[in-house]
Every structure is written in C-alpha cells, then in structure tokens.
Write a protein that holds these residues in place. Structure first.
Motif, PDB file in Angstrom:
ATOM      1  N   LEU A  19       0.864  -1.177   0.145  1.00  0.00           N
ATOM      2  CA  LEU A  19       0.046  -0.060   0.051  1.00  0.00           C
ATOM      3  C   LEU A  19       1.136   1.176  -0.056  1.00  0.00           C
ATOM      4  O   LEU A  19       0.677   2.169  -0.869  1.00  0.00           O
ATOM      5  CB  LEU A  19      -1.034  -0.050   1.192  1.00  0.00           C
ATOM      6  N   ALA A  20       1.871   1.267   0.616  1.00  0.00           N
ATOM      7  CA  ALA A  20       2.667   2.435   0.800  1.00  0.00           C
ATOM      8  C   ALA A  20       3.596   2.692  -0.486  1.00  0.00           C
ATOM      9  O   ALA A  20       3.513   3.857  -1.000  1.00  0.00           O
ATOM     10  CB  ALA A  20       3.776   2.352   1.951  1.00  0.00           C
ATOM     11  N   ARG A  21       4.032   1.547  -1.071  1.00  0.00           N
ATOM     12  CA  ARG A  21       4.302   1.959  -2.495  1.00  0.00           C
ATOM     13  C   ARG A  21       3.300   2.506  -3.580  1.00  0.00           C
ATOM     14  O   ARG A  21       3.809   2.860  -4.369  1.00  0.00           O
ATOM     15  CB  ARG A  21       5.040   0.418  -3.023  1.00  0.00           C
ATOM     16  N   ALA A  22       2.379   2.297  -3.358  1.00  0.00           N
ATOM     17  CA  ALA A  22       1.255   2.494  -4.057  1.00  0.00           C
ATOM     18  C   ALA A  22       0.583   3.839  -3.707  1.00  0.00           C
ATOM     19  O   ALA A  22      -0.490   4.489  -4.492  1.00  0.00           O
ATOM     20  CB  ALA A  22       0.060   1.614  -4.192  1.00  0.00           C
ATOM     21  N   ALA A  23       1.459   4.541  -2.971  1.00  0.00           N
ATOM     22  CA  ALA A  23       0.980   6.071  -2.476  1.00  0.00           C
ATOM     23  C   ALA A  23       0.517   6.828  -3.611  1.00  0.00           C
ATOM     24  O   ALA A  23       1.273   7.041  -4.574  1.00  0.00           O
ATOM     25  CB  ALA A  23       1.739   6.637  -1.501  1.00  0.00           C
ATOM     26  N   GLY A  24      -0.641   7.504  -3.507  1.00  0.00           N
ATOM     27  CA  GLY A  24      -0.931   8.462  -4.622  1.00  0.00           C
ATOM     28  C   GLY A  24      -1.731   7.893  -5.593  1.00  0.00           C
ATOM     29  O   GLY A  24      -2.238   8.511  -6.397  1.00  0.00           O
ATOM     30  N   THR A  25      -2.076   6.652  -5.695  1.00  0.00           N
ATOM     31  CA  THR A  25      -2.631   5.911  -6.843  1.00  0.00           C
ATOM     32  C   THR A  25      -4.281   5.601  -6.494  1.00  0.00           C
ATOM     33  O   THR A  25      -4.867   5.043  -7.503  1.00  0.00           O
ATOM     34  CB  THR A  25      -1.949   4.564  -7.259  1.00  0.00           C
ATOM     35  N   ALA A  26      -4.616   5.909  -5.316  1.00  0.00           N
ATOM     36  CA  ALA A  26      -5.871   5.475  -4.901  1.00  0.00           C
ATOM     37  C   ALA A  26      -6.518   6.858  -3.901  1.00  0.00           C
ATOM     38  O   ALA A  26      -5.691   7.201  -3.089  1.00  0.00           O
ATOM     39  CB  ALA A  26      -6.437   4.272  -4.124  1.00  0.00           C
ATOM     40  N   PRO A  27      -7.766   7.048  -3.855  1.00  0.00           N
ATOM     41  CA  PRO A  27      -8.220   8.242  -3.152  1.00  0.00           C
ATOM     42  C   PRO A  27      -7.843   8.288  -1.453  1.00  0.00           C
ATOM     43  O   PRO A  27      -7.408   9.197  -1.075  1.00  0.00           O
ATOM     44  CB  PRO A  27      -9.770   8.039  -3.121  1.00  0.00           C
ATOM     45  N   ASN A  28      -7.855   7.059  -0.946  1.00  0.00           N
ATOM     46  CA  ASN A  28      -7.390   6.977   0.294  1.00  0.00           C
ATOM     47  C   ASN A  28      -6.055   6.616   0.638  1.00  0.00           C
ATOM     48  O   ASN A  28      -5.314   6.583   1.882  1.00  0.00           O
ATOM     49  CB  ASN A  28      -8.280   5.687   0.986  1.00  0.00           C
ATOM     50  N   LEU A  29      -5.272   6.371  -0.415  1.00  0.00           N
ATOM     51  CA  LEU A  29      -3.794   6.263  -0.222  1.00  0.00           C
ATOM     52  C   LEU A  29      -2.797   7.412  -0.712  1.00  0.00           C
ATOM     53  O   LEU A  29      -2.008   7.493  -1.758  1.00  0.00           O
ATOM     54  CB  LEU A  29      -3.246   4.947  -1.250  1.00  0.00           C
ATOM     55  N   THR A  30      -3.265   8.458   0.131  1.00  0.00           N
ATOM     56  CA  THR A  30      -2.479   9.551   0.235  1.00  0.00           C
ATOM     57  C   THR A  30      -1.018   9.167   0.818  1.00  0.00           C
ATOM     58  O   THR A  30      -0.801   8.379   1.418  1.00  0.00           O
ATOM     59  CB  THR A  30      -3.086  10.869   1.017  1.00  0.00           C
ATOM     60  N   PRO A  31      -0.240  10.244   0.362  1.00  0.00           N
ATOM     61  CA  PRO A  31       1.372   9.990   0.821  1.00  0.00           C
ATOM     62  C   PRO A  31       1.493   9.789   2.298  1.00  0.00           C
ATOM     63  O   PRO A  31       2.483   8.985   2.647  1.00  0.00           O
ATOM     64  CB  PRO A  31       2.045  11.078   0.225  1.00  0.00           C
ATOM     65  N   VAL A  32       0.605  10.334   2.926  1.00  0.00           N
ATOM     66  CA  VAL A  32       0.648  10.367   4.607  1.00  0.00           C
ATOM     67  C   VAL A  32      -0.369   9.571   5.134  1.00  0.00           C
ATOM     68  O   VAL A  32      -0.819   9.551   6.357  1.00  0.00           O
ATOM     69  CB  VAL A  32       0.666  11.867   4.994  1.00  0.00           C
ATOM     70  N   ALA A  33      -0.807   8.429   4.258  1.00  0.00           N
ATOM     71  CA  ALA A  33      -2.049   7.628   4.771  1.00  0.00           C
ATOM     72  C   ALA A  33      -1.318   6.811   5.691  1.00  0.00           C
ATOM     73  O   ALA A  33      -0.137   6.304   5.783  1.00  0.00           O
ATOM     74  CB  ALA A  33      -2.784   7.060   3.750  1.00  0.00           C
ATOM     75  N   PRO A  34      -2.326   6.258   6.942  1.00  0.00           N
ATOM     76  CA  PRO A  34      -1.698   5.366   7.811  1.00  0.00           C
ATOM     77  C   PRO A  34      -1.740   3.855   7.233  1.00  0.00           C
ATOM     78  O   PRO A  34      -2.742   3.116   7.454  1.00  0.00           O
ATOM     79  CB  PRO A  34      -2.890   5.620   8.871  1.00  0.00           C
ATOM     80  N   PHE A  35      -0.682   3.635   6.494  1.00  0.00           N
ATOM     81  CA  PHE A  35      -0.725   2.382   5.552  1.00  0.00           C
ATOM     82  C   PHE A  35      -0.964   1.090   6.573  1.00  0.00           C
ATOM     83  O   PHE A  35      -1.527   0.101   6.099  1.00  0.00           O
ATOM     84  CB  PHE A  35       0.504   2.185   4.699  1.00  0.00           C
ATOM     85  N   GLU A  36      -0.137   1.125   7.703  1.00  0.00           N
ATOM     86  CA  GLU A  36      -0.426   0.075   8.612  1.00  0.00           C
ATOM     87  C   GLU A  36      -1.604  -0.443   9.020  1.00  0.00           C
ATOM     88  O   GLU A  36      -2.116  -1.347   9.102  1.00  0.00           O
ATOM     89  CB  GLU A  36       0.362   0.104   9.791  1.00  0.00           C
ATOM     90  N   GLU A  37      -2.514   0.640   9.275  1.00  0.00           N
ATOM     91  CA  GLU A  37      -3.936   0.595   9.729  1.00  0.00           C
ATOM     92  C   GLU A  37      -4.847   0.300   8.605  1.00  0.00           C
ATOM     93  O   GLU A  37      -5.786  -0.505   8.923  1.00  0.00           O
ATOM     94  CB  GLU A  37      -4.324   2.088  10.527  1.00  0.00           C
ATOM     95  N   ILE A  38      -4.549   0.766   7.355  1.00  0.00           N
ATOM     96  CA  ILE A  38      -5.256   0.355   6.450  1.00  0.00           C
ATOM     97  C   ILE A  38      -5.186  -0.919   5.980  1.00  0.00           C
ATOM     98  O   ILE A  38      -6.109  -1.691   5.732  1.00  0.00           O
ATOM     99  CB  ILE A  38      -4.858   1.158   5.174  1.00  0.00           C
TER     100      ILE A  38
END
Lengths: 190, 190
Positions: free
Chosen positions: A138-157
C-alpha cells in the motif's frame, strides 16, 4: 533449532514430515481437536521426537506459517503495478478459499491457533499475503487511490483489510458477487 | 428454550448462574481449556443440567453474547451525533481492554470460540458494539466524513473497523498513543 541427536539429513526429513502432517491435520480437524499424537502418527515419528523440538502444537503451526507449509503461495499478493487489480485478485483467491468448506475450515483453524498461540498470532497477518506485507505494498502505491495519500496510515489500512477478511471467516458471512469490490471501495476509496 | 422439568423460577436462576460461570471461566482460562465440568461446578449445578439445555460450551457462550453476560455494556457505541468522537471513545475502551491481560485474554478467547462455534461467530461482530450495529451507525452518519458518502459500502467499512480490532488482539500488537486516530483516519478518511 538444533538437531544434535540424529543426523541432519534424517532430522530435516522428519521435521518436514511433522510440519506437513500438522498442516494437513489442522485443515482436516480444526485446532481444538488437533493432538500431538495424531501429528506424530501421520508423520511416522514418535511423540517424544516432536516434544524434543516443539513445546506445543501451536509452536509447530507457527513454524508451518514461517516456512509456508500452509497456504503455500496460493495467497501471494501479485504485483502488476495496479494496486486495486492486485488486491482484487488476492481477495478473490481468499474469498474462493472461504467458499470451500475445507478452505474456510483452515482459515478458522488458523485463527483459533492464533488466538491460543502468540507466535502464530504474530505471523498470521504476514502469512496471508506472501513475501511482501500488505502495508508495504500500500505504501508503494501511495498516490494511486483516493485513500492512499502519501501520508495515509498504511499499517492501519492493511490491518483493516486483513481484519475484514478474518471477520468474514469468523462470522460465516457468505461471499456475494461484488464483495471484493465493495471492500476495496471501503479501504481504498472510490 | 423450554424449561419443563423444573419450575421456571429455579431454572431461570440456574440458567443465569451457568451463563455467568461460563463467562467468568472463559475470561480466566481461555476457550480451549474451558470444560463443561468446570462450568457446572462453579454454577453449582450438575453436568447433566447443562447438557440438557446446551449441546456444547460454544452454545453456552453464544447465549452469553446474546444476553450481554460478557462485555456487559462496557463496549456500547455511544451516540453523541459526532461519529468520529463516538468511534474514538468506543475504540479507546476496546484498546484499554486489550492493554489489560485479562481483557486481551477475554477477547482472544471469544475469537477462539467464534472460530469453533458458528453461532458465536455470527454474534461476535454485533456484540462488540452494543445495541446498534457499527454499520447502522455509519450509515446514519453518511455525509459527515470523507469516506462516508451517501453510497459508501457501510457494511464493509464496519467489517474493516471491527476486523482491525480483532486482528490487533490476534497479532498481540501493543497499543500505541494515536492508534485509534490512525485507524479512524484509515476508515473514515481525513
């Protein structure tokens, strides 16, 4: 882990037989009625051989997870560069597993093992996605989906996604067409 | 459920004693080592009384969940009209439960029971939020958070939230400050 008493070749074969037997019996009988005696009988070793190497059935299953004896690559998260497509493919295989009684039984047995044994609990999450963690992907895909902003909480997602799958197995919710897409909408945004 | 053999007053008292004993023993010993004999002894009834009413320990625990004998309102989802504040309050109480060994043990024991018994599995999700389901509350809050659009998949969002909590218990992940907020960011959007 040391295998001092017998030769390393024979010990390694016995070790693999034990892991294989434990994985098979877990899928067939569930966690609660799984017994060291049965594992020993199917693996063709003595009970004492098992107890010399592992303190409990949970410890054997933790090693199965670490070695990929269970789930053996079937649930690897693919990497095509399209995070939604990759997750849909992966969820599709998990849901297909849940639709077969033996697959659903295996997943529930693993959850029961995780509830009982801390090491299984720690490994279950990562074992469901193969070599790369869901949060890492998910972290590598940051920016490619609405909820995957660069500062999204990837661990929690990632926890939410994997947790939803486990809850699905626990609540015996039948899989319906479109379930994977709705879950991805919930997790990634639309 | 019929209580034909003994008078209704006495049966109801016995039934409540049995549910209470089962809930206490589950928290103390976990699911796997919970035995009908122990429940009978603590409730002060004969084993046969229990077997006359319930086919298994899982069935007793399912009834405990339905009646609120376990978790007894401590995890009710409040309703102040502010969905994020309500969920933060609720998650805070669940995480506080997870930080105490007996609370974490109870939640893991419930997960093990759900893995083994279909009725416990079906009830566990709803039992964690009290009288209103999390998905129902999310649907009522449509429009108040980025991910809660009027057409959001509320059922799947609720599954992700509750699943993340269960995975947390299974993976023995220590609770850190800010965890509830990060999980809410993941689920509701920021």
């Amino acid at each position: 882990m040391a295998f001092a008493r017998s030769g390393p070749v024979r010990s390694e074969a016995a070790r693999r037989s034990i892991l294989q037997a434990a994985a098979e019996l877990l899928a067939e009988r569930g966690y609660e009625s799984l017994a060291i005696e049965q594992i020993a009988a199917r693996a063709g070793v003595g009970k004492q051989t098992i107890y010399r190497w592992w303190p409990s059935k949970g410890a054997i299953l933790a090693e199965c997870l670490l070695e990929g004896t269970m789930l053996d690559g079937r649930l690897d998260l693919p990497d095509t560069g399209d995070i939604r497509a990759d997750l849909r493919d992966w969820l599709g295989r998990i849901f297909a597993l849940l639709e077969r009684p033996e697959g659903e039984g295996l997943l529930r047995a693993l959850i029961a093992a995780a509830a009982d044994n801390a090491e299984v609990g720690r490994r279950l999450r990562d074992s469901l996605s193969g070599s790369e963690s869901v949060s890492g992907r998910l972290a590598r895909a940051a920016g490619t989906a609405p909820n995957l902003t660069p500062v999204a909480p990837f661990e929690e997602i990632a926890e939410a996604l994997i947790g939803a799958v486990l809850l699905r197995a626990l609540s015996r919710t039948p899989v319906e067409p479109g379930d994977a897409d709705r879950l991805l909408d919930a997790i990634l945004g639309r």
